[in-house]
Design a protein around this motif. Structure first.
Motif, PDB file in Angstrom:
ATOM      1  N   PRO A 247      -6.895   2.309   5.583  1.00  0.00           N
ATOM      2  CA  PRO A 247      -5.755   3.001   4.968  1.00  0.00           C
ATOM      3  C   PRO A 247      -5.988   3.397   3.508  1.00  0.00           C
ATOM      4  N   TYR A 248      -6.674   2.549   2.759  1.00  0.00           N
ATOM      5  CA  TYR A 248      -7.003   2.911   1.376  1.00  0.00           C
ATOM      6  C   TYR A 248      -7.869   4.166   1.351  1.00  0.00           C
TER       7      TYR A 248
ATOM      8  N   PHE B  87      -0.228   5.064   5.866  1.00  0.00           N
ATOM      9  CA  PHE B  87      -0.640   3.886   5.102  1.00  0.00           C
ATOM     10  C   PHE B  87       0.347   2.745   5.314  1.00  0.00           C
TER      11      PHE B  87
END
Length: 651
Positions: free
Chosen positions: A553-554, A506
């Motif tokens: 990434p979330y 992330f």
């Protein structure tokens, strides 16, 4: 294409590299100094190949010799001042080269004595450590630039001024001698994990990349991309996406990739009718994605494996689906931009034939296939890279048109040694940051501060981690980018029980996407330089094309199965499929076109529906499908169809 046009275009790419990529602004020396530098490069390469073949030395010895070679080459190749000649050696740089290399070799010469003293350092040790650390800062200034220096210097100040820092970040403070002894005479500072990875895996993979480039693989990638996608709507832009993705498998620089492939693809896009800003943005977004593309990931994959404590192949495996989603997002953005403005592809009779290319140069890709196979089979990255280097030379000799001679083999050693310098000194500088973190515990303090700011909630914590990573990643090379963001930003997510690999990935993603995020969007500015476009507008468009990097990434934090963590084949396939559908909706929203122009409500429906599809969960998937279906049917009912004329300003 005339030779004159080709020369101008190559010069333009060179100027862009010198302006936006500090690593490329170096001396090109001939005569005695040229031979001296070439000899140092060859010795550097032979040292690395010898230790890779017969076993690395003790950690401090291996890393000190690696840094000594790096110091010599950096101070000889990169002038102290921008105004100094690139064709002559300055005595001051020669002096600094010897002084800096001497500080590193002091560790080698006095290794046994230093081990026996076990941390009881003398005044001489302190002076050497102080000079060596200053030399790291100066070398980084020349090769990497000021952003990295400023971050490392701020950490140094924090170490000394700890008692005067208010709030949660306060600490007892570190003495001057204690700090420099820690940074230079332990393996927790300059000679820490990043330098260890640079002196083993990273060097070999960069040497591997240098030989691939020598064999003509880069041109082969561009030709293959042309054969596959050049004829489609918006063909040259899709060629840029595909070729940059392929180059990203071995490339270590977003800006370098922009200059390398963009010198061919950006003029092709402009000739087809793409706006200059969009042409530069496509190449910038595609080239930045190369840093997210396994197996190398801008050399960050090796560092991530060491930091997270997992096998290298686990990192590569985890990066596959997010990288695919990123490039699918960019590809869809390019496709709908072409549809929006009615941009056609290049006629098939002007494109290379895939079968012909494959038969003539397909053997050049064999080393890439083999290195992936070796990594999957359990070989260490060092052994896999070593085998791939030998295989690259052998495969190039299979056909006369690609055969390389002894002179080119030696030149490959020289290019590999020069190519590692940016990564090497970035790793050394990142070691300073890690040294301060281990000495003061500031990483945990920042993580705690971020969690307090987020109120203990995951989504706000992810948002603040994203902002932190974007800021820390501005203008910083890939490897150093990862070291900084994983040390400072990732621990906040780890404290919230996010899988360690997902937390590091992330932070890494948002550190990398800083290259296309204004105001400091180096890859976008490089693309704008080649395209002759407005840099800020190019950056905004590039950020829109790279929308996947802001969303995915979330998702892999909320659904680690996208990283193949604790996942079954079904969950992996289902999550990937829904995410791709979601990227389709989000891409149409960003461009504002499907089969027809989209109005604002339709764009909102596509965007919200796309995000819902990307978010894991049957309920959100259902909402996403419904919203995208409504938007799709609605726009199909529009009376205005087809392409529109470009006004040159649309974002």
């Amino acid at each position: 294409m005339s030779e004159k046009e080709k020369k101008v275009r190559e010069l333009s790419a060179e100027e862009v590299l010198q302006k936006f990529d500090k690593e490329s602004d170096k001396r090109e020396l001939t005569g005695v100094w040229g031979k001296i530098i070439s000899s140092i490069c060859i010795l550097f390469a032979l040292f690395q190949l010898y230790t890779a073949t017969f076993g690395v030395l003790d950690a401090h010895l291996q890393r000190a010799i690696h840094l000594a070679f790096g110091f010599l080459l950096i101070f000889l190749l990169y002038p102290s001042r921008h105004s100094w000649s690139r064709s002559k050696m300055h005595p001051f740089d020669a002096f600094l080269a010897l002084l800096s290399a001497g500080t590193a070799m002091y560790l080698v010469v006095n290794y046994q004595e230093l081990v026996l003293r076990a941390g009881m350092n003398t005044e001489t040790d302190f002076i050497v450590g102080l000079i060596g650390t200053i030399m790291v800062f100066e070398a980084a200034r020349r090769v990497v630039g000021w952003p990295m220096i400023i971050v490392a210097f701020c950490f140094m100040l924090y170490a000394f001024l700890g008692p005067y820092v208010p709030g949660i970040l306060a600490h007892r403070g570190v003495g001057v001698q204690e700090m420099f002894d820690h940074l230079f005479f332990t393996t927790e500072g300059i000679f820490g994990t990043p330098m260890g990875v640079s002196s083993t895996f990273i060097y070999l993979f960069i040497l591997f990349g240098a030989y691939l480039e020598t064999t003509g693989l880069g041109k082969f990638f561009i030709d293959i991309a042309n054969a596959i996608a050049g004829w489609a709507a918006g063909g040259p832009a899709k060629v840029a996406v595909l070729s940059s993705g392929l180059m990203g498998t071995v490339s270590g620089s977003s800006v370098g990739n922009v200059a390398g492939t963009g010198a061919f693809t950006i003029p092709m896009m402009k000739k087809l009718g793409y706006r200059p800003a969009f042409a530069g943005a496509v190449e910038a977004a595609a080239s930045t994605g190369g840093q997210l593309m396994p197996p190398v990931m801008g050399a960050a994959a090796f560092l991530m494996a060491e930091f997270v404590g997992v096998p290298y192949f686990d990192v590569v495996k985890a990066a596959v689906i997010p990288a695919m989603l990123y490039y699918i997002g960019v590809w869809l953005g390019v496709h709908y931009e072409a549809k929006k403005f009615g941009l056609k592809g290049t006629p098939r009779d002007q494109l290379p034939k895939f079968k012909t290319l494959f038969l003539e140069k397909g053997h050049l890709a064999i080393p890439l296939i083999v290195i992936v196979y070796l990594l999957v089979s359990g070989y260490t990255p060092m052994r896999a890279a070593l085998a791939a280097i030998v295989l690259t030379i052998v495969c190039a000799c299979l056909r006369k048109s690609t055969r390389i001679g002894f002179k080119q083999i030696v030149q490959g050693l020289i290019d590999g040694s020069k190519g590692v310098l940016g990564v090497l000194i970035a790793c050394a500088t990142a070691g300073i940051i890690i040294g301060v973190v281990t000495k003061t515990g500031v990483g945990l303090k920042i993580a705690t501060a971020l969690l307090d700011l987020a109120g203990g909630n995951l989504l706000p914590a992810m948002f603040f981690t994203m902002i932190t990573s974007l800021i820390l990643g501005m203008g910083v090379p890939t490897t150093a980018n990862y070291v900084i963001t994983s040390t400072i930003a990732a621990p906040a997510l780890v404290q919230m029980n996010v899988p360690v690999l997902a937390a590091h990935m992330f932070a890494f993603y948002f550190g990398i996407v800083a290259d296309v995020t204004p105001p400091v969007a180096l890859a976008a500015y490089a693309g704008a330089g080649i395209a002759g476009a407005n840099p800020m507008r190019t950056g905004v468009i590039a950020a829109k094309l790279a929308i996947a990097a802001f969303i995915v990434p979330y998702i892999f934090v909320l659904a680690p199965e996208l990283l193949m963590i604790n996942a079954t084949p079904f969950t992996i396939c289902y999550s990937a499929f829904t995410a791709i559908v979601g990227m389709w909706g989000a891409s149409m929203a960003m461009i504002g076109f499907c089969n027809n122009l989209l109005n604002i409500p339709q764009r909102i429906l596509f965007l919200v529906g796309g995000i819902c599809m990307i978010i894991p969960g049957v309920f959100t998937d259902g909402i996403g499908v419904a919203l995208i279906a409504v938007a799709y049917v609605w726009q199909r009912m529009n009376k205005v169809k087809g392409a529109i004329q470009q006004d040159g300003e649309d974002l």
